[in-house]
Scaffold this motif. Sequence first.
Motif, short mmCIF file in Angstrom:
data_model
loop_
_atom_site.label_atom_id
_atom_site.label_comp_id
_atom_site.label_asym_id
_atom_site.label_seq_id
_atom_site.Cartn_x
_atom_site.Cartn_y
_atom_site.Cartn_z
N ASP A 3 15.05 -0.96 -4.56
CA ASP A 3 15.49 0.43 -4.50
C ASP A 3 14.45 1.38 -5.11
OD1 ASP A 3 17.24 2.44 -3.70
OD2 ASP A 3 18.27 2.46 -5.64
N ILE A 4 13.18 1.13 -4.75
CA ILE A 4 12.08 2.01 -5.15
C ILE A 4 11.65 2.75 -3.88
CG2 ILE A 4 9.75 2.18 -6.09
CD1 ILE A 4 10.25 -0.52 -7.50
N PRO A 5 11.85 4.07 -3.80
CA PRO A 5 11.49 4.82 -2.60
C PRO A 5 9.99 4.72 -2.30
CG PRO A 5 12.85 6.15 -4.07
CD PRO A 5 12.46 4.92 -4.83
N SER A 6 9.65 4.48 -1.05
CA SER A 6 8.24 4.31 -0.67
C SER A 6 7.40 5.56 -0.97
CB SER A 6 8.10 3.91 0.79
OG SER A 6 8.65 4.88 1.64
N GLN A 7 8.02 6.75 -0.96
CA GLN A 7 7.25 7.96 -1.26
C GLN A 7 6.83 8.02 -2.73
OE1 GLN A 7 10.40 8.00 -0.15
NE2 GLN A 7 11.64 9.49 -1.24
N LYS A 8 7.41 7.17 -3.57
CA LYS A 8 7.02 7.11 -4.98
C LYS A 8 5.92 6.08 -5.22
CE LYS A 8 11.19 8.86 -7.04
NZ LYS A 8 12.01 8.84 -8.23
N ILE A 9 5.45 5.44 -4.14
CA ILE A 9 4.41 4.42 -4.24
C ILE A 9 3.21 4.87 -3.42
CG2 ILE A 9 3.80 2.02 -3.79
CD1 ILE A 9 6.89 1.46 -3.80
N GLU A 10 2.06 4.94 -4.09
CA GLU A 10 0.84 5.27 -3.34
C GLU A 10 0.12 4.02 -2.86
OE1 GLU A 10 -3.25 7.83 -3.47
OE2 GLU A 10 -2.05 7.74 -5.28
N ILE A 11 0.09 3.03 -3.69
CA ILE A 11 -0.65 1.80 -3.36
C ILE A 11 0.04 0.65 -4.06
CG2 ILE A 11 -2.30 1.76 -5.27
CD1 ILE A 11 -3.53 1.47 -1.75
N VAL A 12 -0.15 -0.53 -3.55
CA VAL A 12 0.39 -1.73 -4.17
C VAL A 12 -0.76 -2.70 -4.39
CG1 VAL A 12 1.02 -2.77 -1.95
CG2 VAL A 12 2.16 -3.51 -4.01
N PHE A 13 -0.75 -3.33 -5.54
CA PHE A 13 -1.72 -4.39 -5.81
C PHE A 13 -1.00 -5.72 -5.60
CE2 PHE A 13 -3.81 -0.94 -7.91
CZ PHE A 13 -5.16 -1.22 -7.75
N VAL A 14 -1.61 -6.57 -4.79
CA VAL A 14 -1.09 -7.92 -4.59
C VAL A 14 -2.17 -8.88 -5.06
CG1 VAL A 14 -0.24 -9.59 -2.91
CG2 VAL A 14 0.30 -7.16 -2.61
N ASN A 15 -1.84 -9.61 -6.10
CA ASN A 15 -2.79 -10.54 -6.72
C ASN A 15 -4.09 -9.84 -7.12
OD1 ASN A 15 -0.97 -12.70 -6.44
ND2 ASN A 15 -1.61 -12.97 -4.33
N GLY A 16 -3.95 -8.61 -7.61
CA GLY A 16 -5.10 -7.86 -8.14
C GLY A 16 -5.90 -7.08 -7.13
N CYS A 17 -5.51 -7.10 -5.86
CA CYS A 17 -6.25 -6.37 -4.82
C CYS A 17 -5.39 -5.24 -4.25
CB CYS A 17 -6.65 -7.30 -3.69
SG CYS A 17 -7.78 -8.60 -4.19
N ALA A 18 -5.99 -4.05 -4.13
CA ALA A 18 -5.28 -2.89 -3.59
C ALA A 18 -4.94 -3.13 -2.13
CB ALA A 18 -6.13 -1.64 -3.74
N GLN A 19 -3.68 -2.87 -1.79
CA GLN A 19 -3.20 -3.09 -0.43
C GLN A 19 -2.27 -1.97 -0.02
OE1 GLN A 19 -4.51 -5.49 1.21
NE2 GLN A 19 -5.22 -6.89 -0.38
N CYS A 20 -2.02 -1.86 1.29
CA CYS A 20 -1.02 -0.91 1.78
C CYS A 20 0.37 -1.55 1.67
CB CYS A 20 -1.32 -0.49 3.21
SG CYS A 20 -1.16 -1.81 4.41
N LEU A 21 1.40 -0.77 1.86
CA LEU A 21 2.76 -1.26 1.70
C LEU A 21 3.18 -2.29 2.75
CD1 LEU A 21 4.65 1.95 0.59
CD2 LEU A 21 4.42 -0.16 -0.70
N ASP A 22 2.45 -2.38 3.85
CA ASP A 22 2.81 -3.35 4.88
C ASP A 22 2.13 -4.71 4.67
OD1 ASP A 22 4.60 -1.69 6.26
OD2 ASP A 22 2.93 -0.65 7.20
N HIS A 23 1.42 -4.84 3.54
CA HIS A 23 0.75 -6.10 3.24
C HIS A 23 1.78 -7.18 2.93
CE1 HIS A 23 -2.74 -8.45 2.09
NE2 HIS A 23 -2.02 -8.94 1.08
#
Length: 94
Positions: A43-63
């Motif tokens: 329940d975290i709105p996507s507009q409150k997220i600019e980027i996501v790190f997955v295992n230390g690497c910057a990724q888009c939300l569709d990663h």
Amino acid sequence: MDSVEVRGFGELKKLFDERNWPFPLALDLKDETTARELAERLDIPSQKIEIVFVNGCAQCLDHPVRPGDRVAFVPPGTPGPYRVILGFVQKKVQ
């Protein structure tokens, strides 16, 4: 391992605190999902997220996110030079 480790930074860390979630939050995950679906589950709105790190690497939300991954959600507002250093500028933010 059937879980992911999830963190929120900046304003999202405050959200974690308000919800009394541990830091990091261990979340059961049996199958692959996307960072966007993981945020929706929390329940975290996507507009409150600019980027996501997955295992230390910057990724888009569709990663994709898989069991055993480490995930960190970062809100908008990271200062300019850090955006380059952390790899924001190479990712299409949606």
